[in-house]
Structure formats: structure tokens, C-alpha cells
Design an enzyme around this catalytic site. Structure first.
Site, PDB file in Angstrom:
ATOM      1  N   GLU A  10       5.417  -9.328  -0.897  1.00 19.53           N
ATOM      2  CA  GLU A  10       4.080  -8.727  -0.841  1.00 19.53           C
ATOM      3  C   GLU A  10       3.771  -7.997  -2.150  1.00 19.53           C
ATOM      4  OE1 GLU A  10       2.529  -4.590   0.657  1.00 19.53           O
ATOM      5  OE2 GLU A  10       3.674  -5.639   2.195  1.00 19.53           O
TER       6      GLU A  10
ATOM      7  N   HIS B 274       8.439  -8.344   2.612  1.00 19.82           N
ATOM      8  CA  HIS B 274       7.804  -7.151   2.053  1.00 19.82           C
ATOM      9  C   HIS B 274       7.932  -7.103   0.539  1.00 19.82           C
ATOM     10  CE1 HIS B 274       8.130  -2.793   0.858  1.00 19.82           C
ATOM     11  NE2 HIS B 274       6.872  -2.912   1.232  1.00 19.82           N
TER      12      HIS B 274
END
Length: 952
Positions: free
Chosen positions: A94, A91
Site C-alpha cells: 500500500e 500493507h
């Protein structure tokens, strides 16, 4: 506001996709073509596939009905691949993927998308990190170039790494710590369900693991997983196939694959050996919650369809077993839900209940246990089975409305099943499920021996806050990651590869809107839209919460909520069953000035849906027992909202700006006013304000004007409202008030919510468009000034936003952010400074150009769905704006210049009149705030009185 998304169980619970392989069409399975119920056809996705020599799979689908194109890249890496003791890595990365490459600087992706009228976003889940953009079709080559650039030459430097890590920490504080049930669904549920699989770690990670990450770790993670053979490119929209293939071959095909294999990560979750229970405590838990979970199967498991249908019967809609039993009949729950989660390597089904006030966890567990046992003990009824299937098929239609929707459906099938045909076969599989199948999977998976029971309670001195499990092992270790490899830096501008030119623009079209009235005065508007067999209806009345009356806050909302709870011909359970059996969506809600009753259904059952909608509007009974149920649910919902900083700040801001005027009262009511509402109050509001002469009915979607006229006449033509019409609320905004600085003290709050508020303009004001463009520059998009200053430059918030809050009378402008408590004053200063700048300086022409594009692009995208189109048309009608504005919206936006925008902010939103509301742990910021604002008002959350303009 853009969100870098987390696709987790919490999201579903909290309410609540150089030689090439020869191209071939992905033909649907024969059974899928025959699967849909009579009259409904769910078209196949129809993508074409090819595979590049470097291993990248490319899927494309051309659609000339839109002026846009979506570009999505799905990487086969998710939180399960986070190294041991480095949860949150996928994450975190990302976020970093939106930064610089060797050929373009930070935030270029936002420039290439938002600034031309498109959008971009991303999400991370257990098995995937996906990036997606929707843009005007003539910008497609630039996006292919940009995706290739960040795959092949991403720049990860220390400053960006530390800033985005701070942003993720704020995301954690906002979604996990500040949310009443964030810890339960994000942290404690997965870590309890899974015993050995890395799915037991939360996708967002932990503050400790984020702090432990180094820039070398992150660079190695990118080198390991971001490679062509681990990526899927999906493109859908208005493009030329040969031209697109040429761009893909030019930019993506030359990227080389590393010569090392991906880390092995295929953990087999062990079968349960017996039931398990766990109890967790957390601060800010207004109502206890319980969850029951059972390990099931991965996505490709043969029983997925049967478990999906079981889940639908269990908790979808008000006719579901959990709602009927726990919320409606026993009233043991304030809200319920369930989810059948199927990931690549394992799955689980869980059911939860947030308990009603005064109910105990044992009561909630007993009620959940009984409903699960019913599935094992006896087959579901034919009616339940049909209803669930129709809902799932209708949802499949809605999930294919836009090019982005269709690409996303394909992406999930590819990630979880490694087969595009899964998406098309799913409908056939669901239609083939029998009652015996549902009972069989219940007895196979949902047994007492396999059950996991969680209790989630408020922390206190005797039961301190439960801590997130740290140092969790995982198959992938930091040592397993690839070497860093080549480090890229942003090249000097003269050496960068130039952005490709844009091609000729594809012009969007707006539909012609038919406009007529029935003999009883009901205005009917029809906006046809070709495509999927879906139709939307929206019936709006000139009555909202501003018409509640003194001491009756919430009566408009309560009236709307009770429409689906019984008529002279149908009981509440019968209404819920009929809605869901049709695969329809029907509901109602009240805003400040209007009440909207809405319906959406497949076109073959739309006439029955409109007939039901008419019965709800014209013949509600407002039974006392239904009022009591709604009252109890509303009070429980208010308790949850009033424990969360953001909603508290929003409601307090309304009182600060409007005081005792009608707009100042909370539209959903207060703990006092909801408790005092009577059936007579609701019936009187309906009788005097739900009238055809004061209503507008909008149809949009797969319907002709002639068919719409016939439906409207049949359902509403003979409707004559009884009695006298009520007088509209006079001056709902009231007189302007002196600005205030208010702190609502919530000790232990996970974050502080900071809101700057000002009185705005009515929707009809000439300054509407200049202020709208200015608001977009301030805080209406990810590239806005507020987000640049607070999130991107300083990492102080997960995201900021601002809103004009226009209404019929003077609206409520707000600019807000959530941040860590000790940064609340700094964030307030930054917001105020940016509001001030808009009224004292002109924007650059570049800023204006991009803001105009953002607004016109968003407007065009809102017309892509039947509900979006209907909402735009209804909005024009409700504010008495000519329907011609549908076609001239872009021109009105383009006409705004710098002097007009600055003048509008200076006149209508002067920062000197701004009020400031902060909700959070005051001990961490009050002294710094008091030094700036000696007259600050401090109100303990326990003493907050939203019935009073004084707030206490």
C-alpha cells in the site's frame, strides 16, 4: 498529516467500493425504502455500474451539490493474502503504490491531490487494500490517468522499497509497541481468536517478517494481485457521466489482465471445540485489560444484522449494558467496548474492559461474563431494541454525508459481500431484528463453550514480555506468487505521457449565515445546508481551562463532562437512554478558552434533542456520586495517557512554554488536581461562567433560520443566569520564558516522542494567515517539509506534524514526530532546521501555490458535513471574527506571499527561542543529546510533576 491507514480490530477497540456490460442503476431493495423509522429517510446510494472488458468493475454516482469528486480504487487483496512468513506484505505494498510509475516520479499522487486542494489516503485490512482521493472536480481526468498509471506501470526500486519498509517499522513501533494496548488489539487478540485462518496475523506484520521481505517478493506480489479484474473503481461527485466514461475507456480499459488465475485463499475456520484462555504480558500497561471473544460469521451471514444490534445494545453509549454495569454501577472498568467484526470469510464478536485502578482481571471477566449471559437468558427490552436501531439508522445517515463517505460505504459492501445492494439492504435488515433474534444469536454464538478469554497484564521480572507469534503458515506461499514480469523505470521526462489538462473549475459556495440575538443576550447563528436530514447544534461559552484557577486544573473539563450526568429532571442513565433512543449525539468539552456543548441528530427528532441539550446546560445537579464516578474515570484515563510518549510530551511542552501561567496547566487536570476537585468547585464554575450573555449557539444543516429562531427561543429564551459573572482570566499566556531542553525518561518505551515548542500568536493577530500558510508548508500536510525530510527521505517516522495552536492569547506552536529511540536527536535536529529555514528563507512560488490550495481545499471540505460547517462558523464567532470571513477565507489565504510568510516566522517563531521536549528511553540517546545541549534536564517519568512549571 496523512496516514496510510490500517483498518484493523485495534482501530475500533482503541478509544474508543473493451466492450462494457450495459449500465444499470443499482436500485435499492423495496424493503430498504420502507425500513427507516418514522420521519427518517436514509437515501439509497444510487450508484451506476458497468464492467470493463478487462474485468474491472466501475461504479459512479453524480452529485452536483459539491465542487469536488472522489476517486477510489478497492483492490481485493488484504493481509489474509500475505504469503506465509511474509505478514505485512499487503500493507507494505500500500505504501509503495504512492511512489513512481513510468510516467511520473515519486510523490506525484500527493502533487495531484494535496497540491490542488484535495487529499489522498489508503488503508489495508484483512480482505482489501483501498486507495482514495478527493479533489476539485476539474482535476478528475488527471486522477483517472494516475490510477491507471500505477496499476499498469508502477516503479518499485530498491531505495524506495527500503525507505518505505523503514516507515512501516516506525508505524509498527508507534501503533503496536509504544501504545499501551497496541500489542493486545493488534497482535494478541487476532492470533488468539483465529486458529487456522490467516486473519490470525496482524495486518501490519512484524519487524522480522518485514526484514525478511525482498524486493523480488514485493514485485511478485504486485504482479499477482494488482490487476484490473481484481479492482473496483468508484467515482462520486460533480462530473459529466459521458466524459468520465470516456476517460475510463481511454486510460483504464486498455490495461490487460494476466492470463493466470489468482491464488486460491478460502480457509474455513474450524468451529470451536471448547473454551480457551490466554494471558499476555507487555511493558507500559498502566491498567490491566481483559477481553472475551467468540467466533461468529462472515459478512454475508444471515445473522449479521442481529449480531450488529446485539453489539449496539452491549456497548454503544452510556446507556449500553457494559457501560451501565461495568463503568457506572460496579465501577470495575475504566473503559469498555465491543466490536462485531464481519470479514469476507469469518467473523468474531469481542468485548473488552480496561480495568479501573485496583480492580482485578477476574473481576473484569466475571462482569463481562454476566452481561453476555443476560443476552442468552432473557430477551432484550423493547426500549433497548428501539434505541439500538435508532442509533444504527442515525449513524447510517452520518456515514453518507459526503461523497467520500458514500463511496466508502459502497466499497465495503462490494468487498465483503460482492453485492452493492448490501449497503442499501442493511438498514432494512437491522429494522427487522426482533428481541427473539438477539436472544437466538446470543445462544447460538456467545456460549461459554465458544468463548475465548484474554488477560493483558504488565510485564515484570517474573512475567517477561509476551512475544508475537512468528513463522505463521498461510494458504498463499511466496512460490505461489506470479513471476515479476515487466520491470518499469521512470522514463526520461521527454518520453513520459503528459498529464491531462484540467477542465474548468467548479466554484464552491459558502452559505449565508443568519445572525441574531435573543433578549437575554444569547447570540444565535444559523448556517443552512441542504442534503441529508441531519442538523447540528453547538453552544459555546467564553470559558475554558484557562479559567480553572490555581490548583484547580481540570475543573472546566470536569464541569463539561458532568453536564450529561444528571439534571433536576433526569438521572445520568435516563439522559444516556434518551440521547441514544433519539439516535442523537450530545456531549461537551472544554478547550483552553472555550467550552462547547454539541448535539447532532436526524432532523425529525432535532427539537427533542435541543430541548434535552438545554436541560443539560441549564439544570445540571453535579451530584456527589456522579462527581466521584467521573473523578475515578478521569484518573484512570490520565494514568493511560501518562504512559504514552506523545501525550506526555504534549503536556510537558505546555508547562515548558507557559510555566505557571493559566495556559501551562493541563486542561484535563492532573492526578493531584482531579483528586482534589469538589462539587462546590464545579458548581461555582458553571454558575459564574455558563451564561447566555457570554454564549453563542450555532445551528447548521437541515434547518431554516425561522425554525432555528423558534427552537432557540423555546429552549433558551427564558434563561437568566443567577449571580455575578466571573472575571475572564487575565494574561493566560503569562510572560515569555527562556527556552529549555527537557528529557522525560521512560525506560523501555517503544518509541521516542520529539516535540519542538514555541510561543505562537493569538488567533486575532495579523500574522495568523502568513503563519498558517507557513505551518502548512512546514508540517501541516503529508507533502510538508518535515514529512519529506523525516519520513519520505529517511524513513525515521510514520509521520510528522506541526500546529500553530492558536488561542485567544499567545498560542502554542509545536512541531513533532515519533521515532525509534536511537534516532531522537537526529529527528530533533531536522525539526529545528526546518523551523529555522522558514524564518530565514522565502518559499518558492510553487510551494506557496500548493500550500494555498491545500488550505482552501481543506476549508471547502470542512463545509461538506453539518458538524464541520457548524464548527467553522462557531470558530469565527468565538474569536470575534466577522462572519464575512467565511466567504473571504480563500482570498485571505491567496493574499499571503513569500516575504510575508518569512517575516512572520522570523518575528513570531524564532528558532532561537524554541524549547525541546523528548519523551522516550533516554539511555539510547541522552549522551548524543547532552553533547549538543549540556544543560539538558532529565526527569524520570515516575518523577514527572505536571502541577509544577519545573516539571519535578
Amino acid at each position: 498529516m496523512k496516514l496510510r491507514l490500517l483498518a484493523t480490530a485495534a482501530a475500533s477497540a482503541l478509544v474508543i467500493g473493451l466492450g462494457a456490460v450495459p449500465a444499470h442503476a443499482l436500485a435499492p431493495a423495496a424493503e430498504a425504502q420502507a425500513a427507516a423509522p418514522a420521519g427518517i429517510a436514509v437515501p439509497p446510494l444510487g450508484f451506476v455500474k458497468r464492467t470493463l472488458a478487462n474485468g474491472m468493475d466501475v461504479y459512479t454516482a453524480r452529485d452536483t451539490s459539491t465542487s469536488n469528486v472522489t476517486v477510489q480504487v478497492w483492490y481485493r487483496v488484504g493481509s489474509k493474502d500475505d504469503p506465509a512468513n511474509r505478514s505485512g506484505f499487503a500493507h507494505l505494498f500500500e505504501h509503495l503504490m504512492f511512489k513512481a510509475t513510468k510516467d511520473f516520479p515519486d510523490e506525484t499522487f500527493d502533487r495531484l491531490t494535496e497540491d490542488v486542494g484535495g487529499n489522498n489516503n489508503a488503508f489495508t485490512s484483512d480482505d482489501v487494500t483501498a486507495y482514495f482521493e478527493t479533489i476539485p472536480a476539474n482535476h478528475l481526468e488527471r486522477l483517472i490517468f494516475a490510477e491507471a498509471s500505477r496499476l499498469g506501470s508502477l516503479v518499485v526500486n530498491e531505495d524506495v522499497f527500503e525507505s518505505e519498509r523503514d516507515v512501516v517499522k516506525e508505524e509498527y513501533r508507534q501503533g503496536v509497541l509504544a501504545s499501551p494496548y497496541g500489542r493486545l488489539f493488534s497482535v494478541f487478540l487476532p492470533q488468539t481468536i483465529y486458529q487456522e485462518h490467516p486473519y490470525r496475523r496482524t495486518t501490519i506484520g512484524s519487524i522480522e517478517d518485514l526484514d525478511a521481505a525482498t524486493i523480488e517478493d514485493v514485485r511478485r506480489f504486485h504482479a499477482t494481485y494488482y490487476r484490473p479484474d481484481n479492482a473496483i473503481l468508484i467515482v462520486a461527485g460533480n462530473f459529466d457521466e459521458a466524459q468520465l466514461n470516456g476517460w475510463v475507456d481511454q486510460y483504464l480499459a486498455p490495461i490487460r489482465n494476466p492470463d493466470r488465475p489468482l491464488p486460491v485463499n478460502d480457509v474455513k475456520e474450524p468451529e470451536p471445540t471448547g473454551p480457551r484462555e490466554a494471558t499476555f504480558h507487555a511493558p507500559n500497561v498502566p491498567l490491566p485489560a481483559v477481553v472475551m471473544a467468540w467466533p461468529t460469521i462472515p459478512y454475508v451471514g444471515e445473522d449479521r444484522a442481529a449480531l450488529t444490534v446485539l453489539d449496539g445494545i452491549l456497548s454503544t453509549g452510556e446507556s449500553s449494558r457494559l457501560y451501565r454495569s461495568l463503568v457506572y454501577d460496579q465501577q470495575v472498568a475504566a473503559s469498555i467496548g465491543s466490536s462485531a467484526d464481519f470479514s469476507q470469510q469469518a467473523g468474531a464478536l469481542y468485548a473488552f474492559s480496561i480495568l479501573a485502578g485496583g480492580k482485578t482481571p477476574d473481576q473484569g471477566i466475571a462482569a463481562l461474563t454476566a452481561e453476555i449471559a443476560r443476552f442468552r437468558d432473557a430477551p432484550v427490552t423493547d426500549a433497548e431494541l428501539t434505541e439500538a436501531k435508532n442509533e444504527l439508522v442515525a449513524d447510517a445517515l452520518r456515514n453518507r454525508e459526503t461523497i467520500g463517505d458514500r463511496a466508502t460505504v459502497l466499497g465495503f459492501a462490494l468487498i465483503n459481500g460482492n453485492d452493492a445492494a448490501y449497503a442499501d439492504r442493511e438498514i432494512a435488515s437491522i429494522q427487522a431484528v426482533t428481541a427473539a433474534d438477539v436472544q437466538r444469536v446470543a445462544n447460538r454464538y456467545l456460549t461459554p463453550e465458544r468463548s475465548i478469554t484474554l488477560r493483558y497484564l504488565a510485564a515484570d521480572e517474573a512475567n517477561p514480555t509476551s512475544q508475537q507469534t512468528l513463522n505463521v503458515d498461510a494458504p498463499v506461499k511466496v512460490a505461489d506468487l506470479a513471476p515479476v514480469g515487466q520491470l518499469f523505470t521512470l522514463l526520461p521526462e521527454a518520453e513520459r505521457a503528459p498529464l491531462p489538462d484540467v477542465t474548468e473549475a467548479v466554484s464552491p459556495t459558502t452559505p449565508a449565515v443568519a445572525d441574531f440575538r435573543l433578549d437575554n443576550g444569547l447570540r444565535v447563528l444559523v448556517a443552512p445546508k441542504a442534503g441529508l436530514p441531519l442538523v447540528s447544534a453547538r453552544l459555546s461559552f467564553d470559558a475554558g481551562s484557562a479559567d480553572d484557577g490555581n490548583g484547580k486544573a481540570g475543573v472546566a473539563s470536569m464541569t463539561a463532562a458532568l453536564l450529561t450526568q444528571g439534571t433536576t429532571t433526569r438521572s445520568a442513565p435516563e439522559i444516556a437512554t434518551e440521547i441514544e433512543a433519539l439516535g442523537a449525539s450530545i456531549g461537551a468539552g472544554a478547550g483552553s478558552d472555550f467550552t462547547n456543548v454539541f448535539a447532532n441528530a436526524p432532523s425529525d427528532v432535532f427539537p427533542q434533542t435541543v430541548a434535552l441539550m438545554a436541560d443539560l446546560v441549564r439544570n445540571p445537579t453535579f451530584a456527589e456520586e456522579e462527581l466521584e464516578r467521573q473523578r475515578t474515570q478521569t484518573l484512570d484515563s490520565l494514568k493511560i495517557a501518562l504512559s504514552t510518549p506523545g501525550p506526555v510530551a504534549g503536556q510537558a511542552a505546555s508547562r515548558v512554554i507557559y510555566g505557571d501561567a493559566a495556559y501551562g496547566a493541563p486542561g484535563g487536570g492532573t492526578l493531584t488536581t482531579i483528586a482534589g476537585l469538589t462539587r462546590a468547585d464545579v458548581a461555582a464554575f458553571h454558575g459564574s461562567r455558563y451564561r447566555p450573555s457570554e454564549a453563542t449557539l450555532v445551528f447548521s444543516g437541515d434547518i431554516t433560520p425561522d425554525a432555528a429562531r423558534a427552537l432557540a427561543q423555546q429552549a433558551f429564551g427564558d434563561w437568566q443566569a443567577p449571580g455575578e459573572a466571573a472575571t475572564p482570566s487575565a494574561d493566560p499566556a503569562g510572560a515569555a520564558l527562556a527556552p529549555r531542553v527537557v528529557v522525560i525518561d521512560q525506560p523501555g518505551a517503544g518509541q521516542a516522542a520529539v516535540t519542538v515548542a514555541l510561543r505562537s500568536v493569538p488567533r486575532s493577530d495579523d500574522a495568523y494567515f502568513p503563519l498558517t500558510v507557513g505551518n502548512t508548508l512546514l508540517g501541516g500536510s503529508f507533502t510538508s517539509r518535515l514529512n519529506q525530510e523525516i519520513r519520505i527521505k529517511r524513513g525515521l517516522s510514520y509521520g510528522t506534524r506541526s500546529s500553530l495552536g492558536v488561542r485567544r492569547d499567545e498560542g502554542l506552536f509545536t512541531a513533532s514526530a515519533q521515532t525509534r529511540n536511537d534516532a531522537a536527536v537526529e529527528v530533533a535536529d531536522l525539526i529545528l532546521a526546518e523551523v529555522r529555514r522558514l524564518g530565514t528563507t522565502q518559499p518558492t512560488e510553487s510551494e506557496l501555490t500548493t500550500r494555498r490550495a491545500i488550505l482552501t481545499g481543506a476549508f471547502g471540505q470542512s463545509l461538506e458535513t453539518v458538524d464541520g460547517l457548524g464548527g467553522v462558523v462557531a470558530g469565527l464567532a468565538l474569536y470575534d471574527i466577522p462572519m464575512s470571513d467565511l466567504a473571504t477565507y480563500a482570498a485571505s489565504v491567496e493574499a499571503v506571499d513569500g516575504p510575508a510568510m518569512q517575516a512572520a516566522f522570523a518575528e513570531h517563531l524564532p528558532v532561537e527561542q524554541a524549547s525541546l521536549v523528548i519523551v522516550g528511553d533516554a539511555a539510547q540517546f541522552i549522551e548524543a543529546l547532552r553533547a549538543k545541549y549540556p544543560n539538558v534536564e532529565v526527569i524520570p517519568l515516575a518523577d514527572l510533576d505536571l502541577d509544577s512549571a519545573a516539571l519535578k
